[in-house]
Design an enzyme around this catalytic site. Structure first.
Site, mmCIF file in Angstrom:
data_model
loop_
_atom_site.group_PDB
_atom_site.id
_atom_site.type_symbol
_atom_site.label_atom_id
_atom_site.label_comp_id
_atom_site.label_asym_id
_atom_site.label_seq_id
_atom_site.Cartn_x
_atom_site.Cartn_y
_atom_site.Cartn_z
ATOM 1 N N ARG A 2 18.787 16.026 46.231
ATOM 2 C CA ARG A 2 19.938 15.154 45.636
ATOM 3 C C ARG A 2 21.173 14.874 46.363
ATOM 4 O O ARG A 2 22.275 15.483 45.746
ATOM 5 C CB ARG A 2 20.020 15.579 44.169
ATOM 6 C CG ARG A 2 18.770 15.790 43.431
ATOM 7 C CD ARG A 2 18.798 16.331 41.830
ATOM 8 N NE ARG A 2 19.209 15.221 41.047
ATOM 9 C CZ ARG A 2 19.093 15.228 39.762
ATOM 10 N NH1 ARG A 2 18.745 16.481 39.286
ATOM 11 N NH2 ARG A 2 19.740 14.270 39.125
ATOM 12 N N CYS B 155 18.612 20.680 43.463
ATOM 13 C CA CYS B 155 18.063 21.266 41.983
ATOM 14 C C CYS B 155 16.547 21.503 42.199
ATOM 15 O O CYS B 155 15.945 21.107 43.395
ATOM 16 C CB CYS B 155 18.495 20.875 41.023
ATOM 17 S SG CYS B 155 17.688 19.049 40.707
ATOM 18 N N LYS C 78 20.703 12.731 26.125
ATOM 19 C CA LYS C 78 21.559 13.501 27.017
ATOM 20 C C LYS C 78 22.258 12.474 28.233
ATOM 21 O O LYS C 78 23.335 12.671 28.465
ATOM 22 C CB LYS C 78 20.549 14.247 27.787
ATOM 23 C CG LYS C 78 21.274 15.181 28.951
ATOM 24 C CD LYS C 78 20.289 16.078 29.442
ATOM 25 C CE LYS C 78 19.298 15.729 30.411
ATOM 26 N NZ LYS C 78 19.801 15.463 31.534
ATOM 27 N N ASN C 79 21.411 11.894 28.801
ATOM 28 C CA ASN C 79 21.798 11.173 30.102
ATOM 29 C C ASN C 79 22.685 9.999 29.626
ATOM 30 O O ASN C 79 23.488 9.256 30.546
ATOM 31 C CB ASN C 79 20.590 10.629 30.854
ATOM 32 C CG ASN C 79 20.007 11.639 31.459
ATOM 33 O OD1 ASN C 79 20.406 12.822 31.258
ATOM 34 N ND2 ASN C 79 18.783 11.338 31.736
ATOM 35 N N ASP D 254 11.635 10.717 34.725
ATOM 36 C CA ASP D 254 11.837 11.551 33.452
ATOM 37 C C ASP D 254 10.537 11.614 32.728
ATOM 38 O O ASP D 254 10.460 13.104 32.061
ATOM 39 C CB ASP D 254 13.139 11.510 32.759
ATOM 40 C CG ASP D 254 14.366 11.359 33.901
ATOM 41 O OD1 ASP D 254 15.224 11.131 33.393
ATOM 42 O OD2 ASP D 254 14.078 12.024 34.996
ATOM 43 N N ARG E 266 18.185 22.370 28.082
ATOM 44 C CA ARG E 266 18.838 21.460 28.674
ATOM 45 C C ARG E 266 19.035 20.205 27.878
ATOM 46 O O ARG E 266 19.768 19.244 28.065
ATOM 47 C CB ARG E 266 18.876 21.344 30.257
ATOM 48 C CG ARG E 266 19.390 22.698 30.856
ATOM 49 C CD ARG E 266 19.193 22.478 32.513
ATOM 50 N NE ARG E 266 19.749 21.214 32.688
ATOM 51 C CZ ARG E 266 19.235 20.327 33.557
ATOM 52 N NH1 ARG E 266 17.920 20.730 34.158
ATOM 53 N NH2 ARG E 266 19.904 18.982 33.811
HETATM 54 C C1 EPZ Z 1 20.018 10.451 36.649
HETATM 55 O O1 EPZ Z 1 20.217 11.250 37.717
HETATM 56 C C2 EPZ Z 1 19.443 11.253 35.560
HETATM 57 N N1 EPZ Z 1 20.552 12.324 35.175
HETATM 58 C C3 EPZ Z 1 17.998 11.942 35.791
HETATM 59 O O2 EPZ Z 1 17.703 12.669 34.599
HETATM 60 C C4 EPZ Z 1 17.157 10.886 36.271
HETATM 61 O O3 EPZ Z 1 16.032 11.507 36.822
HETATM 62 C C5 EPZ Z 1 17.584 9.887 37.350
HETATM 63 O O4 EPZ Z 1 18.967 9.414 36.972
HETATM 64 C C6 EPZ Z 1 16.675 8.928 37.875
HETATM 65 O O5 EPZ Z 1 16.719 8.002 36.655
HETATM 66 C C7 EPZ Z 1 21.407 12.008 34.493
HETATM 67 O O6 EPZ Z 1 21.646 10.757 33.842
HETATM 68 C C8 EPZ Z 1 22.290 12.994 34.037
HETATM 69 P P1 EPZ Z 1 19.978 9.014 40.630
HETATM 70 P P2 EPZ Z 1 21.104 10.962 39.143
HETATM 71 O O7 EPZ Z 1 21.220 9.209 41.395
HETATM 72 O O8 EPZ Z 1 21.922 10.238 38.907
HETATM 73 C C9 EPZ Z 1 18.984 9.498 45.443
HETATM 74 C C10 EPZ Z 1 16.533 14.362 33.588
HETATM 75 O O9 EPZ Z 1 15.563 14.854 33.770
HETATM 76 N N2 EPZ Z 1 20.345 9.545 45.672
HETATM 77 O O10 EPZ Z 1 19.716 7.657 40.294
HETATM 78 O O11 EPZ Z 1 21.376 12.270 40.014
HETATM 79 C C11 EPZ Z 1 18.496 10.859 44.926
HETATM 80 O O12 EPZ Z 1 18.295 11.908 45.539
HETATM 81 C C12 EPZ Z 1 17.373 13.885 34.917
HETATM 82 O O13 EPZ Z 1 17.270 14.176 32.606
HETATM 83 C C13 EPZ Z 1 20.866 9.348 47.194
HETATM 84 O O14 EPZ Z 1 20.147 9.767 48.076
HETATM 85 O O15 EPZ Z 1 19.772 10.278 39.602
HETATM 86 C C14 EPZ Z 1 17.149 10.198 44.090
HETATM 87 O O16 EPZ Z 1 16.102 10.411 44.980
HETATM 88 C C15 EPZ Z 1 16.938 14.618 36.112
HETATM 89 N N3 EPZ Z 1 22.135 9.336 47.321
HETATM 90 C C16 EPZ Z 1 17.389 8.931 43.839
HETATM 91 O O17 EPZ Z 1 18.496 8.419 44.465
HETATM 92 C C17 EPZ Z 1 23.181 9.356 46.042
HETATM 93 O O18 EPZ Z 1 24.242 9.501 46.504
HETATM 94 C C18 EPZ Z 1 17.816 8.814 42.331
HETATM 95 O O19 EPZ Z 1 19.289 9.473 41.923
HETATM 96 C C19 EPZ Z 1 22.543 9.537 44.864
HETATM 97 C C20 EPZ Z 1 21.347 9.455 44.677
#
Ligand code: EPZ
Length: 427
Positions: free
Chosen positions: A121, A116, A22-23, A306, A398
């Site tokens: 996020r 969410c 998915k990701n 995850d 999802r």
């Molecule tokens: C991706 O989300 C995945 N989703 C998530 O999978 C996964 O948990 C996550 O990466 C971490 O591995 C997809 O790929 C579609 P991040 P993403 O930006 O890109 C903070 C699942 O279950 N952050 O690496 O949203 C954020 O709040 C899903 O399949 C900021 O502070 O994750 C978090 O604490 C859930 N500012 C951390 O970084 C930003 O601008 C990681 O977020 C962006 C992120």
């Protein structure tokens, strides 16, 4: 409203094929908007998040054709630049379209995705990267109006956190920017490498994917191509955990074992016997699982956040006390109260969970709080005494394709039921 009803206590055995990621599919589908022509994406899982992404692509003007798990996306005459709020709200990760839309149309209007179930996020790192590339962003009333007064220009982007989404957005925009972009402290997830493999096949010049420094030489144009999405490492992990919690002997095929590099040692620590043959991972569970000393979720190649919820189910029936620290998201323990309903012994303090293993879990009615929390409850139902009913399974749909069908193929007793919840209040 659908739910999954599980008759627990069966030992899982046999083999299943892991679905496409998915990701990985989501950012690659966003990239099909940026490249010119008809992209053919193979091994694309059938999931509600993928459907939401296709709705956005159609809304931007793309023509889509599905052939089983293959998708053909024609973006030749697609020049939309706005994503309506309802589609943004449907799926948080729609924000990854920003880089693709700006790369193609030099402007974009999206609404801020908001938080969410698993955390606030924020998208500050996404916007920081876009601004570095020359994008002007006007943020008002929950809307982001983005424009590029001159050109997208290559830049040095140092991320304070290796955010997956911010790295993907920067790669998408930078791949058609003028000059060179260097992303420092980039995310190293396999899904990033898969996106870069796709873009490089379309004519991009990206090096260092999978490392913390990625260098992108911008090109004028990207031409559509054909690509197969990698295996979903989180889904593969979840099936292995299902084998472990039921004392089973299962194989998961079509995986990339290296992508589970942080997961397999934890299964071995819990007493499972792991063997690997090419893309097949076999797990033989011990009679009694052992506790997990201390597990801390981290960006790749660390233990994936995850997989935190589903492996917590394993810890609930392991001998001794396990400790899990959720380092990535601030509220990703929403499955804990539901596991407590099934007889688990878990104490949480902030981002730390202490799990005292019990002899057995008991079937109960539980509610999926989010995607991975839902999968943890299904695993709990598989090893529990009696019947478990997991509701709100829209979360599970999802990310898990044909979840109950696959589990039945390895001897689980699980069915999907449609039930009228008219009189019972859900939490
Ligand atoms: C991706 O989300 C995945 N989703 C998530 O999978 C996964 O948990 C996550 O990466 C971490 O591995 C997809 O790929 C579609 P991040 P993403 O930006 O890109 C903070 C699942 O279950 N952050 O690496 O949203 C954020 O709040 C899903 O399949 C900021 O502070 O994750 C978090 O604490 C859930 N500012 C951390 O970084 C930003 O601008 C990681 O977020 C962006 C992120």
């Amino acid at each position: 409203m659908a739910s999954l009803v599980i008759n627990g206590g069966r030992r899982l055995s046999g083999s299943i094929v892991a679905q496409g990621s998915k990701n990985s599919a989501l950012p690659i589908l966003a990239a099909t908007y940026l490249v010119n022509g008809k992209s053919v994406i193979h091994n694309c899982p059938r999931l509600s998040d993928v459907e939401s992404t296709l709705k956005i692509l159609e809304n931007l003007g793309c023509r889509i054709e599905r052939r089983g798990n293959d998708l053909v996306v024609d973006s030749t005459s697609a020049f939309g630049y706005e994503i309506p709020e309802n589609l943004m709200r449907e799926m948080r990760s729609s924000v990854i379209f920003l880089g693709a839309i700006l790369g193609k149309t030099k402007k974009a209007v999206i609404s801020t995705p908001g938080g969410c179930e698993i955390g606030l996020r924020p998208i500050d790192l996404h916007l920081f990267a876009m601004r570095k590339l020359g994008v002007e962003i006007n943020e008002e009333h929950g809307r982001l109006e983005c424009s590029i007064p001159k050109k997208l220009k290559g830049a040095k982007i140092t991320l304070t956190f290796p955010s997956v989404g911010a790295t993907e957005n920067a790669i998408l925009a930078a791949s058609v920017a003028e000059g060179t972009t260097t992303i420092i402290n980039a995310a190293r997830e396999p899904e990033i490498s898969d996106l870069c493999d796709f873009l490089n096949k379309c004519g991009a010049k990206i090096s260092g994917a999978g490392e913390s420094i990625i260098i992108i030489e911008g090109v004028k144009k990207l031409e559509a191509t054909e690509h197969a999405v990698i295996c979903d490492r989180i889904v593969a992990s979840t099936y292995l955990f299902a084998g472990a919690v039921t004392g089973g002997d299962i194989s998961v095929k079509n995986t990339v074992p290296a992508h589970l590099g942080a997961v397999l040692p934890v299964l071995e620590e819990a007493g499972c016997e792991i063997s690997i043959r090419c893309s097949e991972i076999r797990l033989k569970a011990p009679t009694k699982l052992h506790r997990i000393d201390k597990l801390i979720t981290q960006p790749y190649p660390g233990f994936p956040t995850d997989a935190q919820a589903p492996i917590m189910t394993l810890a609930t029936i392991a001998e001794g006390t396990s400790v899990i620290v959720e380092n990535i998201f601030e509220s990703r323990f929403k499955h804990v109260p539901e596991l407590l309903r099934m007889g688990a012994k878990i104490r949480t303090e902030g981002r730390v969970a202490v799990i005292d293993g019990v002899e057995r879990l008991y079937g109960a009615s539980v509610v999926s709080p989010d995607l991975r929390g839902g999968s943890a409850l299904v695993l709990a139902g598989l090893c529990a005494n009696g019947v478990t009913e997991v509701s709100e399974i829209k979360h599970i749909d999802r990310g898990y394709e044909n979840f109950e069908t696959n589990l039945c193929m390895i001897n689980a007793d699980i069915v999907r039921t449609e039930k009228d919840y008219g009189n019972r209040k859900e939490k």
